[in-house]
Enzyme design. Structure first.
Site, PDB file in Angstrom:
ATOM      1  N   ASP A  20       0.775  -1.298   0.274  1.00 25.49           N
ATOM      2  CA  ASP A  20       0.123  -0.204  -0.181  1.00 25.49           C
ATOM      3  C   ASP A  20       0.956   1.349   0.160  1.00 25.49           C
ATOM      4  O   ASP A  20       1.918   1.212   0.343  1.00 25.49           O
ATOM      5  CB  ASP A  20      -0.425  -0.245   0.724  1.00 25.49           C
ATOM      6  CG  ASP A  20      -1.728   1.359   1.288  1.00 25.49           C
ATOM      7  OD1 ASP A  20      -2.415   1.196   0.280  1.00 25.49           O
ATOM      8  OD2 ASP A  20      -2.748   1.123   2.001  1.00 25.49           O
ATOM      9  N   ASN A  68      -9.816  -3.621  -7.083  1.00 22.40           N
ATOM     10  CA  ASN A  68      -9.462  -2.588  -7.518  1.00 22.40           C
ATOM     11  C   ASN A  68      -9.696  -2.159  -9.111  1.00 22.40           C
ATOM     12  O   ASN A  68      -9.560  -1.531  -9.478  1.00 22.40           O
ATOM     13  CB  ASN A  68      -8.471  -3.127  -7.784  1.00 22.40           C
ATOM     14  CG  ASN A  68      -7.122  -2.609  -6.634  1.00 22.40           C
ATOM     15  OD1 ASN A  68      -6.063  -3.294  -6.198  1.00 22.40           O
ATOM     16  ND2 ASN A  68      -7.846  -1.907  -5.869  1.00 22.40           N
TER      17      ASN A  68
END
Ligand code: FPP
Length: 244
Positions: A20, A68
């Protein structure tokens, strides 16, 4: 940084990583988000090298979640292209370190070109047993558990199984990669304290190492620090601490 794996009492067999902070890394430099992902792909390579050096057998990276797909088409497209170019860049490294590539997730949802490129490296590295590099792609853990449940239900329906035979091991055996051991260590970068639908079943007993470092800055040194942090933990599986 000099790192001696021998100095650690225990090395995890399997480390799972939530990569991340690519977007923020790029944003802070006034760059498009994809530049953060590209730099992040270099971190993946660094981690593969460090893991091989330390004797970690399995590395799983969360490269693309089912959620995503909702990102802007340009970013999704950029990530798919990056995946292809990264596989080209990693190929030699995989062979040099005898690393087998595997993928987990909705393979059929990936663009044809990505599937073809993946298949080439999946086939070319299938015989390696020293190390395994798992890319979670179009992956969602709840979906994985639902898929496993459906398969088990079908077996009960056909009479192959009885409902009373369903236990934890049977659920594990129906997940995407049943032969892969659960990760002992999960690393998440950029300081977020969330699992984000990643390996919910498999991480039940794992140690978590959360670092504020953005993924593009997570390299060999940060990986070894994660191993050191893991080494300092005392895992008890809910039991009583053993007296020494
Ligand atoms: C999360 O950062 C990262 C991703 C969704 C993509 C990770 C992909 C790579 C590192 C590309 C290469 C991977 C392989 C396996 C070749 P974010 O965009 O959510 O960052 P932010 O939270 O700062 O916006």
């Amino acid at each position: 940084m000099s790192f001696d794996p021998q100095s650690l009492e225990k090395i995890p067999r399997h480390v799972a990583l939530i990569m991340d902070g690519n977007g923020r890394w790029a944003q802070e430099r006034g760059l498009p988000r994809i530049e953060g992902h590209k730099e992040g792909a270099q971190s993946v390579r660094a981690v593969l090298r460090a893991a091989a050096q330390a004797g970690v057998e399995f590395i799983t990276v969360y490269a693309f979640s089912t959620e995503n797909w909702k990102r802007p088409a340009r970013e999704v497209d950029g990530l798919m292209k990056l995946l292809i170019s990264s596989l080209n860049a990693y190929e030699q490294e995989l062979h040099d370190n005898h690393i087998r590539l595997r993928v987990m997730g909705q393979f059929d949802r990936l663009p044809l070109l990505v599937r073809k490129r993946l298949k080439k490296t999946l086939d070319a590295t299938a015989h390696y047993t020293d190390h395994t590099f798992i890319i979670a792609l179009s992956y969602g853990s709840r979906m994985e558990i639902a898929d496993a449940s459906r398969q088990i239900a079908e077996k009960v329906k056909s009479g192959e199984l009885q409902a009373k035979e369903i236990d934890e091991q049977m659920i594990s055996d129906h997940l995407y990669l049943p032969d892969v051991p659960d990760p002992e260590l999960m690393v998440r970068t950029s300081g977020e304290l969330r699992l984000s639908n990643f390996l919910l079943w498999q991480l039940s007993y794992s140690e978590f190492h959360i670092t504020d470092t953005y993924w593009p800055d997570f390299r060999e040194e940060q990986f070894f620090q994660a191993l050191e942090a893991y080494n300092a933990r005392d895992r008890r599986y809910g039991g009583v601490k053993k007296s020494r």
